[in-house]
Design an enzyme around this catalytic site. Structure first.
Site, PDB file in Angstrom:
ATOM      1  N   LYS A 237      33.882  28.957  44.556  1.00 30.95           N
ATOM      2  CA  LYS A 237      32.890  28.339  43.673  1.00 30.95           C
ATOM      3  C   LYS A 237      32.653  26.898  44.098  1.00 30.95           C
ATOM      4  CE  LYS A 237      34.378  31.374  40.001  1.00 30.95           C
ATOM      5  NZ  LYS A 237      35.367  31.522  38.918  1.00 30.95           N
ATOM      6  N   GLU A 287      36.286  41.655  36.490  1.00 30.99           N
ATOM      7  CA  GLU A 287      37.711  41.310  36.555  1.00 30.99           C
ATOM      8  C   GLU A 287      38.078  40.418  35.373  1.00 30.99           C
ATOM      9  OE1 GLU A 287      38.593  39.380  40.318  1.00 30.99           O
ATOM     10  OE2 GLU A 287      37.526  40.930  41.425  1.00 30.99           O
ATOM     11  N   ARG A 291      44.659  33.114  33.822  1.00 28.08           N
ATOM     12  CA  ARG A 291      45.119  31.734  34.002  1.00 28.08           C
ATOM     13  C   ARG A 291      44.066  30.751  33.472  1.00 28.08           C
ATOM     14  NH1 ARG A 291      42.620  33.358  38.798  1.00 28.08           N
ATOM     15  NH2 ARG A 291      40.794  32.058  39.216  1.00 28.08           N
ATOM     16  N   ARG A 337      32.625  20.604  42.600  1.00 25.18           N
ATOM     17  CA  ARG A 337      33.954  20.565  43.240  1.00 25.18           C
ATOM     18  C   ARG A 337      33.864  19.709  44.498  1.00 25.18           C
ATOM     19  NH1 ARG A 337      36.980  26.401  42.878  1.00 25.18           N
ATOM     20  NH2 ARG A 337      36.274  26.978  40.780  1.00 25.18           N
TER      21      ARG A 337
HETATM   22  C1  MV4 Z   1      30.284  43.150  42.942  1.00 29.98           C
HETATM   23  C2  MV4 Z   1      29.040  42.734  43.478  1.00 29.98           C
HETATM   24  C3  MV4 Z   1      27.962  43.570  43.308  1.00 29.98           C
HETATM   25  N1  MV4 Z   1      28.109  44.758  42.668  1.00 29.98           N
HETATM   26  N2  MV4 Z   1      30.379  44.329  42.314  1.00 29.98           N
HETATM   27  C4  MV4 Z   1      32.864  39.518  44.621  1.00 29.98           C
HETATM   28  C5  MV4 Z   1      34.079  38.903  44.041  1.00 29.98           C
HETATM   29  C6  MV4 Z   1      34.662  39.903  43.156  1.00 29.98           C
HETATM   30  N3  MV4 Z   1      35.225  39.262  42.011  1.00 29.98           N
HETATM   31  C7  MV4 Z   1      33.540  40.822  42.788  1.00 29.98           C
HETATM   32  N4  MV4 Z   1      32.481  40.516  43.710  1.00 29.98           N
HETATM   33  C8  MV4 Z   1      31.323  41.192  43.675  1.00 29.98           C
HETATM   34  N5  MV4 Z   1      31.380  42.392  43.036  1.00 29.98           N
HETATM   35  C9  MV4 Z   1      29.307  45.100  42.188  1.00 29.98           C
HETATM   36  N6  MV4 Z   1      29.435  46.283  41.555  1.00 29.98           N
HETATM   37  C10 MV4 Z   1      28.969  41.492  44.117  1.00 29.98           C
HETATM   38  C11 MV4 Z   1      30.119  40.713  44.219  1.00 29.98           C
HETATM   39  C12 MV4 Z   1      29.945  39.431  44.856  1.00 29.98           C
HETATM   40  C13 MV4 Z   1      30.115  38.249  44.120  1.00 29.98           C
HETATM   41  C14 MV4 Z   1      30.487  38.235  42.792  1.00 29.98           C
HETATM   42  C15 MV4 Z   1      30.657  37.049  42.102  1.00 29.98           C
HETATM   43  C16 MV4 Z   1      30.424  35.853  42.729  1.00 29.98           C
HETATM   44  C17 MV4 Z   1      30.052  35.820  44.033  1.00 29.98           C
HETATM   45  C18 MV4 Z   1      29.887  37.008  44.758  1.00 29.98           C
HETATM   46  C19 MV4 Z   1      29.497  36.971  46.088  1.00 29.98           C
HETATM   47  C20 MV4 Z   1      29.341  38.135  46.784  1.00 29.98           C
HETATM   48  C21 MV4 Z   1      29.576  39.366  46.177  1.00 29.98           C
END
Ligand code: MV4
Length: 447
Positions: A237, A287, A291, A337
């Protein structure tokens, strides 16, 4: 209340936690590696214990050394900050076995949320909307094809032991599925020693919106609104806001209510963050982090509530200091940040800070452990500080941020400050018009 808290972290977050302890009249112990003997939090703490050489695995991740430091100093609680041991269920369990309070949720709750399949199953059971996908782990290709056909392409394969973007593969058609499944599975096995994977509908252009929640461990839960963390690069981030420019008060209250009830029903204790992808007006759980997060100050800015005080209070058995109806959202806040990195390539830039001058004035907060003459060690992550700006609305916040960035001086090393000076003048950013891919596309255009 605790007599003495040991802070098992370093850098700006160690200082952040130390400040909360001082305000509450609690004695402080910090542990540090040999590389951090000159750190600000070591100077300001009541006591300090050197726990090992620079490498994290030998110091900040060394559970036995930290437990020994608690025993030697008589600390009755440990605050883990973020990173390091903050989401280590074994650490929480070992502290409990030594009658030392882990300032965070139970080892069992950490374990559930660390297993992404179990986390998603738990979220769904608690009434949180989740991304459509497989019910649990996918064991064979036939099953993957069946689920993918049902939810529709594109799909994403994720590692159950992953999280934070590690171990994901997108399949755009059925022809891609076999390879995506195999690659995700073998990478997960190699990286985490657990090759369980699951499948979800892939969302093309979502925002990343996360809800700050708190449980008292005894059936009460509250939410502190959301943060928009869509501006990121390689899952790091860069800029976070509260509230999200994309949500209105009704949507906030609805998803917030769902999350607060979920942590209450789970019997969850302490601070948590429930992460969602948000697209076309819908929330999809991905997710939960168990924390305190780096970006917690934007929530503090708009609610006026010290979340570390709240963590300490809850962990000591004092319960939540607020009811949901006491939590009001006031204005807008943005966090930048500041990393010791090249602002374009993000290559780390450790070294000596020759001059450090922070901005001030109404609505400005700087959380940083560095000072003029401080030498940034090369062993740890490159976050050297956070600029948090608050205004009565987003426009005022942005004007104030631009002014604060102009005042900020960090000489001697490269930092991400020039990137923020560009972003604050960008039209999409001014309009709040960005998704999780915006920053990477912007950086690719600039090259
Ligand atoms: C996803 C997504 C698109 N569709 N799930 C990346 C980090 C992880 N926490 C989950 N992530 C993603 N999951 C589905 N079903 C796209 C991402 C993702 C993303 C998510 C949050 C912030 C930045 C990101 C950058 C690329 C991909």
């Amino acid at each position: 209340m605790f007599q003495k808290i040991l802070i098992a972290n370093r850098g700006e977050i160690a200082l952040r936690v130390l400040r909360a302890c001082k305000e509450l009249g609690i004695q402080t112990v910090v542990v540090h590696s040999t590389a951090d003997a000159d750190a600000m939090h070591v100077r300001l703490a009541d006591e300090s214990v050197c726990i090992g050489p620079p490498q994290s695995r030998d110091s900040y991740l060394n559970i036995h050394q930290i437990v020994a430091a608690c025993e030697i100093t008589g600390a009755d609680a440990v605050h883990p900050g973020y990173g390091f041991l903050s989401e280590n269920a074994k650490f929480a369990d070992i502290l409990a076995a030594h009658n030392i309070t882990f300032i965070g949720p139970s080892g069992d709750h950490i374990r559930i949320m660390g297993d992404k399949i179990e986390a998603k199953r738990t979220a769904k059971r608690l009434g949180i909307p989740v991304v459509p996908g497989s019910d649990g782990a996918i064991s064979e290709e036939k099953e993957a094809k069946r689920v993918a056909a049902e939810i529709g392409y594109p799909v994403i394969i994720k590692a159950s032991a992953g999280g934070g973007g590690r171990g994901m593969k997108v399949a755009r058609t059925e022809a891609d599925l076999e390879l995506a499944l195999q690659t995700a599975r073998s990478e997960a096995g190699a990286a985490f020693g657990d090759d369980a994977v699951y499948i979800e509908k892939y969302l093309e252009k979502p925002r990343h919106i996360e809800l700050q929640v708190f449980g008292d461990g005894a059936g009460r839960g509250v939410h502190f609104g959301e943060r928009d963390c869509s501006l990121q690069r390689r899952h790091q981030k860069v800029w976070e806001e509260a509230n999200s420019p994309a949500l209105n008060a009704e949507e906030r209250a609805r998803i917030g209510g769902i999350c607060a009830k979920a942590v209450a029903d789970l019997g969850y204790s302490g601070a948590g963050t429930i992460e969602f992808l948000y697209e076309d007006g819908e929330f999809y759980f991905i997710e939960m982090n168990t924390r305190l997060q780096v970006e917690h100050p934007v929530t503090e800015a708009i609610t006026g509530i010290d979340l570390v005080h709240e963590q300490i209070r809850v962990a000591s058995g004092g319960g939540l200091s607020v009811r949901q109806e006491d939590i009001k959202f006031n204005g807008h806040a943005i966090e930048c940040r500041i990393n010791a990195e090249d602002p374009r390539t993000f290559t780390p830039s450790p070294g000596t800070i020759t001059h450090f001058h922070t901005p001030g004035g109404l609505g400005i907060r700087v959380d940083s452990g560095v000072y003029s003459g401080y030498k940034i060690p090369p062993y740890y992550d490159s976050l050297i500080g956070k600029l948090i700006v608050h205004g009565r609305n987003r426009v005022e916040c942005m004007m104030r941020l631009r002014r604060a960035l102009d005042e900020f001086v960090v000489d001697g090393i490269k930092t991400t400050l020039p990137l923020f000076r560009d972003l604050v003048g960008n039209a999409d950013i001014a309009n709040g018009d960005y998704d999780i891919h915006w920053l990477e596309k912007y950086l690719a255009k600039e090259d």
